[in-house]
Design a protein around this motif. Structure first.
Motif, PDB file in Angstrom:
ATOM      1  N   MET A   1       0.834  -1.199   0.000  1.00 40.57           N
ATOM      2  CA  MET A   1       0.000   0.000   0.000  1.00 40.57           C
ATOM      3  C   MET A   1       0.871   1.252   0.000  1.00 40.57           C
ATOM      4  N   ARG A   2       0.254   2.350  -0.374  1.00 39.68           N
ATOM      5  CA  ARG A   2       0.933   3.630  -0.334  1.00 39.68           C
ATOM      6  C   ARG A   2       0.458   4.416   0.880  1.00 39.68           C
ATOM      7  N   LEU A   3       1.398   5.115   1.492  1.00 43.42           N
ATOM      8  CA  LEU A   3       1.087   5.927   2.665  1.00 43.42           C
ATOM      9  C   LEU A   3       1.538   7.352   2.378  1.00 43.42           C
ATOM     10  N   SER A   4       0.577   8.261   2.392  1.00 46.52           N
ATOM     11  CA  SER A   4       0.844   9.674   2.128  1.00 46.52           C
ATOM     12  C   SER A   4       0.738  10.446   3.433  1.00 46.52           C
ATOM     13  N   VAL A   5       1.787  11.209   3.751  1.00 41.88           N
ATOM     14  CA  VAL A   5       1.861  11.946   5.011  1.00 41.88           C
ATOM     15  C   VAL A   5       2.084  13.424   4.722  1.00 41.88           C
ATOM     16  N   VAL A   6       1.306  14.257   5.388  1.00 41.39           N
ATOM     17  CA  VAL A   6       1.446  15.719   5.280  1.00 41.39           C
ATOM     18  C   VAL A   6       1.800  16.285   6.635  1.00 41.39           C
ATOM     19  N   SER A   7       2.679  17.273   6.638  1.00 38.90           N
ATOM     20  CA  SER A   7       2.991  18.061   7.833  1.00 38.90           C
ATOM     21  C   SER A   7       2.650  19.515   7.545  1.00 38.90           C
ATOM     22  N   TRP A   8       2.005  20.176   8.541  1.00 36.82           N
ATOM     23  CA  TRP A   8       1.561  21.556   8.307  1.00 36.82           C
ATOM     24  C   TRP A   8       1.417  22.296   9.631  1.00 36.82           C
ATOM     25  N   ASN A   9       2.122  23.400   9.760  1.00 34.90           N
ATOM     26  CA  ASN A   9       1.886  24.335  10.861  1.00 34.90           C
ATOM     27  C   ASN A   9       0.702  25.203  10.445  1.00 34.90           C
ATOM     28  N   VAL A  10      -0.455  24.955  11.068  1.00 40.14           N
ATOM     29  CA  VAL A  10      -1.681  25.622  10.630  1.00 40.14           C
ATOM     30  C   VAL A  10      -1.905  26.969  11.315  1.00 40.14           C
ATOM     31  N   ASN A  11      -1.146  27.246  12.393  1.00 39.90           N
ATOM     32  CA  ASN A  11      -1.265  28.528  13.088  1.00 39.90           C
ATOM     33  C   ASN A  11      -2.716  28.779  13.533  1.00 39.90           C
ATOM     34  N   SER A  12      -3.249  27.819  14.297  1.00 38.75           N
ATOM     35  CA  SER A  12      -4.588  27.813  14.889  1.00 38.75           C
ATOM     36  C   SER A  12      -5.539  26.941  14.063  1.00 38.75           C
ATOM     37  N   VAL A  13      -5.793  25.747  14.575  1.00 37.40           N
ATOM     38  CA  VAL A  13      -6.635  24.802  13.836  1.00 37.40           C
ATOM     39  C   VAL A  13      -8.093  25.231  13.819  1.00 37.40           C
ATOM     40  N   ARG A  14      -8.563  25.884  14.864  1.00 41.24           N
ATOM     41  CA  ARG A  14      -9.961  26.309  14.866  1.00 41.24           C
ATOM     42  C   ARG A  14     -10.177  27.502  13.939  1.00 41.24           C
ATOM     43  N   LEU A  15      -9.230  28.418  13.916  1.00 39.49           N
ATOM     44  CA  LEU A  15      -9.341  29.583  13.046  1.00 39.49           C
ATOM     45  C   LEU A  15      -9.303  29.186  11.577  1.00 39.49           C
ATOM     46  N   ARG A  16      -8.531  28.155  11.253  1.00 36.49           N
ATOM     47  CA  ARG A  16      -8.336  27.780   9.851  1.00 36.49           C
ATOM     48  C   ARG A  16      -8.916  26.401   9.527  1.00 36.49           C
ATOM     49  N   LEU A  17      -9.914  25.994  10.279  1.00 39.23           N
ATOM     50  CA  LEU A  17     -10.487  24.672  10.063  1.00 39.23           C
ATOM     51  C   LEU A  17     -11.014  24.502   8.640  1.00 39.23           C
ATOM     52  N   ASP A  18     -11.698  25.501   8.106  1.00 37.93           N
ATOM     53  CA  ASP A  18     -12.238  25.386   6.743  1.00 37.93           C
ATOM     54  C   ASP A  18     -11.114  25.173   5.732  1.00 37.93           C
ATOM     55  N   GLN A  19      -9.995  25.869   5.935  1.00 40.71           N
ATOM     56  CA  GLN A  19      -8.867  25.699   5.022  1.00 40.71           C
ATOM     57  C   GLN A  19      -8.251  24.308   5.154  1.00 40.71           C
ATOM     58  N   VAL A  20      -8.146  23.818   6.379  1.00 39.63           N
ATOM     59  CA  VAL A  20      -7.577  22.490   6.586  1.00 39.63           C
ATOM     60  C   VAL A  20      -8.451  21.433   5.914  1.00 39.63           C
ATOM     61  N   LEU A  21      -9.760  21.538   6.077  1.00 46.95           N
ATOM     62  CA  LEU A  21     -10.666  20.572   5.462  1.00 46.95           C
ATOM     63  C   LEU A  21     -10.629  20.683   3.939  1.00 46.95           C
ATOM     64  N   ARG A  22     -10.531  21.895   3.437  1.00 53.50           N
ATOM     65  CA  ARG A  22     -10.399  22.096   1.983  1.00 53.50           C
ATOM     66  C   ARG A  22      -9.134  21.437   1.465  1.00 53.50           C
ATOM     67  N   PHE A  23      -8.054  21.605   2.196  1.00 61.04           N
ATOM     68  CA  PHE A  23      -6.788  20.994   1.769  1.00 61.04           C
ATOM     69  C   PHE A  23      -6.873  19.468   1.811  1.00 61.04           C
ATOM     70  N   LEU A  24      -7.462  18.905   2.855  1.00 62.16           N
ATOM     71  CA  LEU A  24      -7.586  17.455   2.944  1.00 62.16           C
ATOM     72  C   LEU A  24      -8.364  16.894   1.763  1.00 62.16           C
ATOM     73  N   LYS A  25      -9.408  17.578   1.373  1.00 63.18           N
ATOM     74  CA  LYS A  25     -10.200  17.129   0.224  1.00 63.18           C
ATOM     75  C   LYS A  25      -9.383  17.214  -1.061  1.00 63.18           C
ATOM     76  N   GLN A  26      -8.544  18.226  -1.138  1.00 61.41           N
ATOM     77  CA  GLN A  26      -7.748  18.455  -2.348  1.00 61.41           C
ATOM     78  C   GLN A  26      -6.564  17.497  -2.451  1.00 61.41           C
ATOM     79  N   ALA A  27      -5.803  17.349  -1.370  1.00 63.07           N
ATOM     80  CA  ALA A  27      -4.566  16.559  -1.412  1.00 63.07           C
ATOM     81  C   ALA A  27      -4.777  15.096  -1.032  1.00 63.07           C
ATOM     82  N   ASP A  28      -5.794  14.819  -0.248  1.00 64.31           N
ATOM     83  CA  ASP A  28      -6.179  13.461   0.151  1.00 64.31           C
ATOM     84  C   ASP A  28      -5.036  12.659   0.774  1.00 64.31           C
TER      85      ASP A  28
END
Length: 266
Positions: A1-28
């Motif tokens: 199997m393939r394992l894809s790992v992302v690292s990201w300093n989001v600088n506040s997960v609650r403030l940028r939750l919409d962006q994080v979810l958008r990125f997850l949908k995009q990069a998977d």
């Protein structure tokens, strides 16, 4: 199997939750390691990640500052949080997944003065690295290990916008470059991003908010890293299976850091 790992300093997960979810949908990715979540463990928006397809969650939070978290499509085993931070801040977490140890770090920035005596923050940063390096010297080097996170050092000449000027600025001072080099040797680490994009190509993952157009000024630093020990470096899915998602930095009200991603065969 393939394992894809992302690292990201989001600088506040609650403030940028919409962006994080958008990125997850995009990069998977399969696993997302995030830093500087800026919330306590019970305040982490777990339900949103579960709904997005990441039901396996580990959070190490702290009120107002710091904090790391990890969300995954796949189950994992939690490992001991190692005492690299002398202040006991929420900066470290460790798991094992598919036979791989994965450590997620938010290493201290170090303040503004590159002097261990005059600046306790700088001393704290270097001591964190020193503790980590000594631990790696005793660790079984044959066991697969990935270190990721905001490591707050830009280690190479082409990881900063100006090597000469940045040698006087915390994140790229000679003491930090030496400290990072010791870490790389102790862990026998490889840098998949430099393997994919060799010097003299400049690579950045962070750009200051001070510039209205970060692309135009391009005064960036590569502070975010995913490091692989020898067993894992051989498992990259291709020579260019390492990506900096710098377009995310163009989004409205972004983090000052861009996500970085690797993909492995496991």
């Amino acid at each position: 199997m393939r394992l894809s790992v992302v690292s990201w300093n989001v600088n506040s997960v609650r403030l940028r939750l919409d962006q994080v979810l958008r990125f997850l949908k995009q990069a998977d990715p399969d696993i997302l390691c995030i830093q500087e979540i800026k919330c306590q463990t019970h305040e982490f928006p777990s339900e949103a990640f579960i709904e997005a397809g990441y039901p396996h969650i580990l959070v190490h939070g702290q009120k107002g500052w710091h904090g790391v978290a990890l969300v995954s499509k796949y189950p994992f085993e939690t490992r001991e949080v190692l005492p690299f931070c002398r202040r006991g801040e929420a900066r470290v977490q460790a798991i094992e997944v598919a036979g791989i140890e994965l450590w997620n770090f938010y290493i201290p920035a170090g303040g503004d003065v590159p002097d261990r005596v005059a600046n306790d923050k700088f001393d704290h940063k270097l001591e964190f690295y020193e503790r980590l390096t000594e631990y790696l010297k005793r660790r079984d080097a044959d066991k697969p290990l990935m270190i990721c996170g905001d490591l707050n050092i830009a280690p190479g000449e082409y990881d900063v916008w100006s090597h000469r000027q940045m040698l006087r600025v915390v994140s790229h001072t000679p003491a930090e470059l030496e400290t990072f080099a010791h870490l790389m040797v102790a862990g026998a680490f490889h840098d998949p991003f430099r393997a994919a994009y060799p010097d003299p190509q400049r690579l950045f993952t962070w750009w200051s908010y001070r510039s209205a157009d970060f692309r135009k000024s391009n005064r960036g630093l590569r502070l975010d890293h995913i490091l692989l020990n020898p067993g894992l470096m051989a498992r990259l899915t291709s020579p260019i299976a390492a990506v900096i998602h710098d377009t995310v930095r163009e989004w409205e009200r972004p983090s000052d850091h861009a996500p970085i991603q690797v993909e492995l065969n496991v």
